[in-house]
Design an enzyme around this catalytic site. Structure first.
Site, mmCIF file in Angstrom:
data_model
loop_
_atom_site.group_PDB
_atom_site.id
_atom_site.type_symbol
_atom_site.label_atom_id
_atom_site.label_comp_id
_atom_site.label_asym_id
_atom_site.label_seq_id
_atom_site.Cartn_x
_atom_site.Cartn_y
_atom_site.Cartn_z
ATOM 1 N N LYS A 169 5.330 8.742 -1.685
ATOM 2 C CA LYS A 169 4.573 7.881 -0.758
ATOM 3 C C LYS A 169 4.926 8.243 0.675
ATOM 4 O O LYS A 169 6.094 8.528 0.980
ATOM 5 C CB LYS A 169 4.924 6.416 -1.053
ATOM 6 C CG LYS A 169 4.070 5.396 -0.304
ATOM 7 C CD LYS A 169 4.471 3.981 -0.702
ATOM 8 C CE LYS A 169 3.613 2.927 -0.009
ATOM 9 N NZ LYS A 169 4.003 1.556 -0.402
ATOM 10 N N SER A 173 3.566 -3.677 -3.968
ATOM 11 C CA SER A 173 2.924 -2.404 -3.614
ATOM 12 C C SER A 173 3.121 -1.254 -4.604
ATOM 13 O O SER A 173 2.447 -0.229 -4.486
ATOM 14 C CB SER A 173 3.371 -1.958 -2.226
ATOM 15 O OG SER A 173 2.723 -2.720 -1.251
ATOM 16 N N SER A 226 0.120 -1.284 -1.810
ATOM 17 C CA SER A 226 -0.130 -0.263 -0.821
ATOM 18 C C SER A 226 0.114 1.171 -1.317
ATOM 19 O O SER A 226 -0.340 2.111 -0.674
ATOM 20 C CB SER A 226 0.730 -0.532 0.410
ATOM 21 O OG SER A 226 2.098 -0.372 0.100
#
Lengths: 486, 98
Positions: free
Chosen positions: A81, A180, A156
């Site tokens: 990420k 997330s 997210s």
């Protein structure tokens, strides 16, 4: 095998280490898969150069041939990420503010992956500074759900989950502040684990709300999840909140005799989509089939989890993101002769997107004189009550079970104009972060061709128990672990 | 709670200034309206009794750990300045303060 990308990472690593599979062939195959689906899914912000990746893979093959003993992730590509710092590879947090930021160091988790001979494949798309539930707030544009390109992948960590689901990478890292990791895992039909607070080092994770967030694995199967957790977990002198981890985590599976599973009544009420309810009950049935005993637990305090979470997260964000002043790194607004405050304000006005500004300003408000007691302090006290209430529940239950998301994946653009509606989607995930306990989201079936998810929630440091139950569920539910038709 | 005014446009402007974020006229309008909705929802917390509840933050009890006080390898000046949008020689260039 012409669908080599479906090979579990643990098995690919085993085969590469004994020379049965060439790392170069494996990496080339995944790069071809990326070439095929990435133009439609858009899971990555940055992909490493093909020649560089193949070069690293060839080096792995060479070391295998030379008889060297390689790491547990020998030759396995991993997507990280884009809020996790990678030495020499830009780390943007999906924000204009960090569009060109190239970290001079690796996050501890990245260092540990490299020490096991994993190959950093690229950096995945996300909501800007991890603030969102749909990956639509990214400065670089949204990622699409590989199951249906009109739908969001969740957020997210939407890029990480979409990349794993569509077979572009067998492994990914996400971060989970209020869901997330678990939300996109649920929306994309993959496995996502949020560890106990402190189990995984946050050194090199760009801070959003430090008291809530953890880095964790996103994978296609439970055994890969255990392997990845074994590698990233454990004490780190660079993160004072870290604690000791198990030597390794096993996805042992088998009988769940002696397990008591508590369905959380408050997370199965109105507002939950009927297909999600059905999926969670079907999930519970599978656990029962594996030998577990079911019960229902009531936690009325959870009614306060969502406002408490948002107040704490926004307050911490307002403090953490104060560092973006455009001086030492990041975007800087052009302006001649502006004084510090004007230039600072203009830099932040242009460098941050709408949702990030909303959270910073609301967080500043919740911490300001006259409102601190009413909002921030009250929220932290509510978190104490939520944690106590969950710990109490674990006296009677081995694990708790709840939906991951109250609804199936929604359409791009459907909710983004209504922040509160989007916040409400996090109602099932945030209690876990407030309590600091671990939880794993698992695929729980489909509704109109879209994946649904359920989460098992464990007591502090209950990862081993969570993974055992997850593996048992996986054994009896192969129909839920499917690849999207893309 | 619905319809009650929690925050005025002037307060939004003031808090945004405290956070050093310049807002456009449209943003002031949009945020004032959205913040009122969001704060109305947050005020639900007021009904929760927390008189004797301590504000605790960690689920796992942390203990003090000491390490040897040994210097590590610092970033070089070049590495530290590499990401600076403006530099002058070996320094970050900041806006005027006085």
């Amino acid at each position: 095998m012409n669908r080599l990308y479906e090979l579990p990472a643990w098995r690919a690593a085993e085969q590469i280490r004994c020379g049965e599979l060439s790392a170069e062939e494996y990496v080339a195959h995944l790069l071809d898969r990326i070439g095929e689906v990435e133009p439609r899914v858009r899971a990555f912000i940055t992909l490493l150069d093909r020649e560089n990746l193949l070069g690293q893979a060839r080096l792995i093959d060479k070391r295998v041939k030379a008889g060297e003993k390689l790491g547990r992730l020998a030759g396995i590509p991993i997507a990280v990420k884009d809020n996790i710092c990678t030495l020499g590879v830009r780390t943007t947090c999906a924000s204009r503010m960090l569009e060109n930021y190239v970290p001079p160091y690796d996050a501890t988790v990245v260092e540990r992956l490299k020490a096991e001979d994993a190959i950093l494949l690229g950096k995945t798309n996300m909501d800007e500074f991890a603030m969102g539930t749909s990956t639509e707030t990214s400065y670089f544009g949204p990622t699409r759900n590989p199951w249906n390109l009109e739908r969001v992948p969740g957020g997210s960590s939407g890029g990480s989950a979409a990349a794993v689901a569509s077979g572009m990478t067998p492994l990914a890292l996400g971060s989970d502040t209020g869901g997330s990791i678990r939300c996109p895992a649920s929306f994309c039909g993959v496995v996502g684990l949020k560890p106990t607070y402190g189990l995984v080092s946050r050194y090199g994770l760009v801070a959003y709300a430090n008291s809530l967030e953890q880095i964790g694995p996103i994978t296609f199967n439970v055994r890969d999840c255990s392997l990845l957790l074994s590698i990233i977990a454990g004490r780190d002198p660079k993160d004072a909140t870290t604690i000791n981890a198990e030597e390794s985590y096993e996805a042992s599976g088998g009988s769940l005799k002696g397990f008591r599973i508590g369905l959380v009544r408050e997370l199965l009420g109105e507002g939950t989509h009927p297909a999600v309810l059905e999926a969670v009950h079907r999930f519970a049935g599978k656990l029962e089939e594996a030998g577990a005993e079911l019960g229902e637990v009531s936690l009325p305090i959870l009614e306060y989890a969502l406002p408490a979470y948002y107040i704490i997260a926004m307050s911490e964000a307002s403090s953490n993101l104060a560092r973006y002043d455009g001086i030492r790194y990041g975007f800087r607004a052009e302006g001649e002769g502006l004084d510090w405050s004007r230039e600072f304000s203009l830099t932040r006005s242009l460098g941050f997107g709408e949702e990030v500004k909303r959270r910073i300003i609301l967080g500043t408000y919740a911490l300001s004189a006259g409102y601190f007691d009413r909002f921030f302090l009250k929220a932290v006290k509510a978190a104490t009550l939520i944690r106590r209430s969950l710990l109490e529940a674990f006296k009677n239950y081995t694990l708790l079970l709840a939906p991951t998301m109250p609804i199936p994946p929604f359409k791009l653009g459907e909710k983004i104009r209504d922040p509160l509606a989007l916040y409400l989607c996090d109602v099932d995930t945030v209690p876990v972060n407030l309590a600091g306990v671990p939880a794993i989201s698992l695929p729980a079936g489909f509704h109109e061709g879209l994946p649904l998810g359920a989460q098992l929630i464990g007591p502090p440091l209950g990862e081993q128990t969570l993974l055992k139950a997850a593996a048992s569920y996986e054994e009896v539910s192969p129909e839920s672990f499917r690849r999207p038709p893309i | 709670m619905k319809g009650e005014k929690h925050i005025s446009r002037e307060e939004v402007e003031h808090v945004a200034w405290l956070a050093r974020i310049e807002l456009s006229e449209e943003e002031k309008e949009l945020y004032t309206q959205q913040f009122n909705q969001i704060l109305a929802y947050f005020s639900k917390l007021a009904e929760l009794e927390t008189e004797d509840v301590p504000p605790e933050l960690h689920v796992v009890n942390l203990v003090n750990v000491c390490r040897e006080d040994k210097a590590g390898k610092p970033l070089s000046v070049e590495e530290a300045l590499k990401n600076a949008p403006k530099r002058r020689g070996e320094y970050f260039e900041a806006p005027r303060i006085l």
